[in-house]
Write an enzyme that holds these catalytic residues in place. Sequence first.
Site, PDB file in Angstrom:
ATOM      1  N   SER A  23       0.811  -1.223   0.000  1.00  0.00           N
ATOM      2  CA  SER A  23       0.000   0.000   0.000  1.00  0.00           C
ATOM      3  C   SER A  23       0.841   1.268   0.000  1.00  0.00           C
ATOM      4  CB  SER A  23      -0.892   0.031   1.246  1.00  0.00           C
ATOM      5  OG  SER A  23      -1.738  -1.061   1.257  1.00  0.00           O
TER       6      SER A  23
ATOM      7  N   HIS B  74       2.215  -4.448   9.702  1.00  0.00           N
ATOM      8  CA  HIS B  74       1.059  -4.777   8.856  1.00  0.00           C
ATOM      9  C   HIS B  74      -0.075  -5.348   9.725  1.00  0.00           C
ATOM     10  CE1 HIS B  74       3.039  -3.929   5.145  1.00  0.00           C
ATOM     11  NE2 HIS B  74       3.791  -5.004   5.091  1.00  0.00           N
TER      12      HIS B  74
END
Length: 336
Positions: free
Chosen positions: A77, A144
């Site tokens: 991302s 994450h």
Amino acid sequence: MGFTNYTEAKSEEEELVSEEWKQMILSLPKERGWRTSHLYEYQGFWCQIAKIQAIANFQKHFQSFYSDVVLASIPKSGTTWLKALAFAVTNRDRFSVTSDSHPLLTSNPHDLVPFFEYKLYANNQTPCFSNFFSFDQRRLFGTHIPYPSLADSIKTSNCRIVYICRNPFDCFVSTWHFLGPLTSLSLEEAFEMFCQGIIGYGPFWEHMLGYWKESLERPEKGLFLMYEELKEDPLFHLKRLAKFLKCPFSLEEERSGVVEKIKKLCSFQNLKELEVNKKGKSIMSFENEKLFRKGEVGDWVNCLSPQMVERLSKVIDEKLGGSSLKFNVLPSNMDK
Ligand code: PAP
């Protein structure tokens, strides 16, 4: 099922998972993995066997300080970019952004801002923080891990969390290019798993919503950045980031172009061309150069069929349509 029946090809890292944990992990729901044989559903998200013990140790032991900064994302991302930006912004009083010896010129951003689960608590280790970041009073970490599974002290202390979110189309395509060569899944199979939420740290919608809600409820604690917005107006969002991290740019800095220089230092083109990012492995066994592929918005148009676009659009609508979270899926100079 006992662990003796466990037939997955085990990485060195997996070998370090204790017997007690292996037994617990084998009782979890599992699905075929992308890179590893299986992903396990742990605390409501999908995770590789080797990461579960690291995450549990992090949850048990990590003590956060009010000055800590946690950079969070679902993989692919813009994590590497965010780490570079946050490092440059928060350390600019120590390392001039124009210096020839700036750490970002000789270190991959993941080495300057370590992941809890891939580095600090990996391989069954508990880090000693006493001499950690000797040149940096403000500790920067990456993760994450979904919001609900962060260590309690991160959620309850005044430390800050910055989340970077990317439109799911590009997020999938980036993941596919990164993991595709390492998986036996076809593009179609991997895509279907992504749509079902079966991806490391996913479902992606729950990951995004967890941090999104937190940033709405406690805006002083959580900043939510969008990859696409950062691409479109990096200077504006860099200033937002600096202000949020309590080190806003002074007028003098703005006038002398410091914000612009940080943007350039951390740009895709600049980082990609650095020797340190062309070689070495800063995240487990992944080549650093694979972290810098195209760095664009909208590359999904080159990879997904119209049927795939329709399918993922429906998933996004169904799972995120009720929230105020919206995505730009094409560059702003293209018709949507
Ligand atoms: P990670 O989860 O493995 O750390 P992450 O950095 O989140 O990966 O995502 C990698 C993506 O960010 C890649 O996108 P792509 O596959 O679509 O090209 C990578 O190119 C992109 N990226 C890396 N650095 C930058 C940067 N400085 N600016 C913009 N995009 C970047």
